[in-house]
Design an enzyme around this catalytic site. Structure first.
Site, short mmCIF file in Angstrom:
data_model
loop_
_atom_site.label_atom_id
_atom_site.label_comp_id
_atom_site.label_asym_id
_atom_site.label_seq_id
_atom_site.Cartn_x
_atom_site.Cartn_y
_atom_site.Cartn_z
N LYS A 122 43.40 24.94 40.52
CA LYS A 122 43.86 25.13 41.91
C LYS A 122 45.19 24.83 42.01
O LYS A 122 46.20 25.37 42.70
CB LYS A 122 43.11 24.85 43.03
CG LYS A 122 41.74 25.74 42.89
CD LYS A 122 41.04 25.65 44.27
CE LYS A 122 39.85 26.26 44.27
NZ LYS A 122 39.08 26.58 45.66
N LYS A 205 33.56 37.08 34.46
CA LYS A 205 32.62 37.29 35.56
C LYS A 205 33.25 37.98 36.83
O LYS A 205 34.20 37.93 37.26
CB LYS A 205 32.57 35.89 36.14
CG LYS A 205 31.33 35.62 37.18
CD LYS A 205 31.22 33.92 37.43
CE LYS A 205 32.26 33.55 38.45
NZ LYS A 205 31.69 32.23 38.79
N LYS A 208 35.33 37.34 43.55
CA LYS A 208 35.68 37.73 44.81
C LYS A 208 37.17 37.81 44.83
O LYS A 208 37.77 38.64 45.59
CB LYS A 208 35.45 36.26 45.96
CG LYS A 208 33.96 36.06 46.05
CD LYS A 208 34.02 34.86 47.05
CE LYS A 208 32.52 34.48 47.15
NZ LYS A 208 32.35 33.22 48.04
#
Length: 339
Positions: A122, A205, A208
């Site tokens: 992140k 995968k 979102k």
């Protein structure tokens, strides 16, 4: 009889799961975990929460965050979670999370936090906002779990490291002050859907945050939107509905169809033998629409009754606070605070 039920409830292991309100859950989130949560309530003493405190490590627009938090709370009820048979709450409405997180910050080593994979990832993604909250995120996650003396925490591979550091923190604290926290165990469901992949890039995968809007199906998508996304799903040039190496797109569609219909891969191959991908994509889309229809109906009812939602939020926060405050007070006493 009530006392017997209470004793049986106390004997059940306690499970905790939190989900961030930063985006609508995908079909992958739903099939992989959320769909099974209502039945989980019958097996365990469950606590489910909207992790809005975690979401602000990345800058959020305040009005949008409030809206998404309320909507996600409604989604948790709409999938079938019973607020009377467990706890459903919003994290920021229970101040003990932030209070215990500070204490745990002081029992967590800098080196441990600096090795966390999610922090590194992140920090690389948000180079303009590598804040202290992002670095100490695992301490807040540990507080979430340890506050409720959770026995088990359902986790995916991306959260295993966070659970391990939670266990380390709990064992370190207990080693100094005695048996304060339950040391949680990872819980891996015995059954569940295969990993659901992106409809546009089936090697990744379903996410979102997929930049391609056609890659992910969201549980609040309208039926016509779902059908369009499946009709445009990536397959291959073979035109044969079978599960095999190198057929990632078809394999993914078969896994989704199997998860929502209960059909085995062998049965799917037999049912669609000699039929083209067009027919199969349409069938998968229709099956997903049918699977999500009860959720869509209940979600619409809940979002139309905001007072009921607010009442459920308040009741959930009160129930969560009763448990959390006992743990927090115990930890504060051990450390030496006046309470």
């Amino acid at each position: 009889m009530d006392n017997q039920i209470s004793q049986e409830t106390q004997k059940r292991k306690r499970s905790l799961s939190l989900i961030q309100p930063t985006s609508v859950p995908t079909l992958g989130n739903y099939l992989g975990a959320m769909r099974g949560w209502p039945s989980f309530q019958q097996q365990f003493d469950t606590i489910y929460g909207v992790a809005d405190l975690h979401s602000i490590t990345v800058r959020q627009e305040p009005q949008k965050l409030r809206k998404q938090t309320e909507e996600l709370f409604a989604m948790l009820l709409a999938i079938g979670l019973d607020p009377e048979n467990g706890i459903v709450f919003i994290q920021s409405q229970v101040p003990a999370h932030s209070q215990l997180a500070w204490i745990l910050n002081c029992y967590t080593q800098f080196g441990e936090l600096s090795r966390m994979t999610q922090f590194k990832d992140k920090a690389a993604q948000h180079k303009d906002n590598v804040n202290a909250g992002l670095f100490t995120y695992p301490c807040l996650m540990a507080a979430d779990i340890l506050l409720y003396q959770a026995d088990i925490v359902p986790v995916g591979e991306d959260q295993r490291q966070h659970l391990e550091i939670t266990r380390d923190i709990a064992e370190r604290f207990n080693g100094v002050y005695g048996n304060v926290f339950t040391v949680p165990e990872a819980y891996i469901p015995k059954t569940g859907a295969k990993r659901i992949m992106s409809l546009q890039d089936p090697t990744r995968k379903m996410s979102k945050s997929d930049p391609n809007p056609k890659g992910s199906v969201f549980i609040t998508d309208a039926p016509e939107t779902i059908m369009k996304k499946f009709k445009s799903a990536v397959t291959d040039s073979e035109m044969s509905v079978r599960y095999a190496e190198g057929k990632d797109g078809v394999n993914n569609l078969m896994a989704i169809y199997s998860a929502v219909t209960g059909s085995s891969l062998e049965q799917i191959e037999s049912d669609f033998s000699g039929r083209g991908y067009g027919d199969f994509k349409k069938a998968v889309g229709e099956a997903v629409v049918a699977e999500l229809e009860p959720f869509r109906k209940r979600y619409a009812e809940l979002t139309a009754d905001r007072q009921y939602l607010r009442d459920c939020m308040e009741a959930g926060a009160q129930k969560a606070s009763r448990i959390a405050s006992r743990t927090l007070n115990k930890a504060m006493k051990k450390v030496g605070f006046l309470i």
